[in-house]
Design an enzyme around this catalytic site. Structure first.
Site, short mmCIF file in Angstrom:
data_model
loop_
_atom_site.label_atom_id
_atom_site.label_comp_id
_atom_site.label_asym_id
_atom_site.label_seq_id
_atom_site.Cartn_x
_atom_site.Cartn_y
_atom_site.Cartn_z
N ASP A 164 24.42 -9.02 8.94
CA ASP A 164 23.83 -8.99 7.59
C ASP A 164 24.70 -8.19 6.62
O ASP A 164 25.45 -7.30 7.02
CB ASP A 164 22.44 -8.36 7.63
CG ASP A 164 21.43 -9.21 8.38
OD1 ASP A 164 21.64 -10.42 8.47
OD2 ASP A 164 20.44 -8.62 8.88
N LYS A 165 24.55 -8.51 5.35
CA LYS A 165 25.28 -7.82 4.30
C LYS A 165 25.18 -6.30 4.44
O LYS A 165 26.18 -5.58 4.36
CB LYS A 165 24.75 -8.26 2.93
CG LYS A 165 25.30 -7.46 1.75
CD LYS A 165 24.65 -7.89 0.44
CE LYS A 165 25.13 -7.02 -0.73
NZ LYS A 165 24.49 -7.40 -2.00
#
Length: 323
Positions: free
Chosen positions: A143-144
């Site tokens: 994830d970011k």
């Protein structure tokens, strides 16, 4: 630049799917394009301001919507000179320690400054097209707002081999996370089905059917009273948001997680005021990809890399330990 379109549902469209109704109002745009814009969160209700993300939403006459249409993205990502923390690199693979905040590949809302843009610039033409033009070289994602290790392929043979390893779960992956509360027992295995949340479609959830098998092995490494803990999670499978959903499922959501991470007042009260404020103010999910092990696609040798906790998580640990 984003164009904003104000749209009103006519009487004859009553009861139709949202994407179909909008397609009749915007004949210059394909229904698939409109569906993608809706799912990406580009449509809001002009009356309530709520974001509508379900293309199958049934419309009513007179409803008003605002559609935000971003400029068309280039057909292929462009290379950008972005500094990378390269842990290992050879002719076949590259392992990067990704900082929190960096998106892995371009997508609506994050069209550049991604890991892919940086890899294209660093690796040059060798990366072009591997695994598809939108995600060249990418065989897995984090994830970011998750930091840590990610591997990319630099040629087709490496991409195919790594993809097979990931599909067969023949990859070693360990994550460190800080969670609310201390899991009991302090080690165990979480095994569920994971699928889309029935009402919040951009979230994942433990489901009873029509989900994908997901297994996480966890071990508490350090406890901060009853209020928080540092936990290592080893993935046997790698589903979207798996650790975040699984730890929430057993009652210990990740600190800082904006989607799954709420803690009860009683649990927050178990921490000192300093620790409580540090945890509540942590700006991302406290999750770090700390270990990655793969069989090298060319040599067949097992290789493993580790990454220390980033400074923000180390500081959070220090403050969680205050009395």
């Amino acid at each position: 630049m984003t164009q904003k379109l104000e749209l009103s549902i006519p009487d004859q469209a009553a009861g139709e799917r949202l994407d179909r109704a909008l397609a009749s109002l915007l004949p210059e745009m394909s229904r698939s394009r409109l569906k993608a814009l809706i799912e990406a969160g580009n449509l809001t209700s002009s009356e309530s301001g709520a974001t509508i993300t379900e293309p199958s939403f049934r419309v009513k006459p007179g409803q008003l919507f605002a559609l935000h249409v971003p400029d068309a993205a280039p057909p292929e990502p462009l290379g950008q000179d972005i500094a990378l923390d390269i842990v290992y690199e050879d002719a076949d693979i590259i392992v990067v320690d990704k900082p929190a905040g960096m998106v892995v590949h371009p997508a609506p809302g994050n069209l550049d400054s991604t890991l892919v843009n940086a890899l294209i610039s660093h690796c040059g033409d060798s990366l072009s097209g591997i695994g598809g033009v939108k995600r060249p070289g990418i065989v897995h994602r984090i994830d970011k707002d998750t930091s840590g290790l990610i591997i990319a392929a630099k040629n087709d043979a490496a991409h195919h081999a790594l993809s097979r390893s990931f599909a067969a779960h023949d990859i070693a992956r360990a994550y460190k996370c800080l969670v609310w509360g201390t899991p009991s027992p302090k080690s165990g295995t979480i095994e569920t089905l994971l699928g889309r949340h029935p009402t919040h479609r951009q979230r994942m959830a433990v489901v009873s059917r029509n989900g994908r098998h997901a297994i996480t092995h966890y071990q508490v490494e350090q406890s901060f009273g009853l209020g928080a803990a540092l936990v290592e999670c080893r993935l046997e499978t790698g589903r979207t948001h798996q650790i975040r959903v699984h730890m929430t499922h057993i009652g210990h959501p990740l600190i800082g997680d904006p989607t799954y991470g709420r803690a009860t007042i009683a649990r927050r009260a178990q921490l000192s005021e300093t620790a409580r404020e540090a945890a509540r103010g942590f700006p991302r999910q406290a999750l770090h990809a700390a270990l990655l092990g793969v069989t090298h696609p060319r040599t067949g040798a097992y290789m493993e890399w580790e990454s220390e906790l980033p400074a923000d998580m180390q500081e959070l640990i220090r403050r969680l330990g205050t009395k």
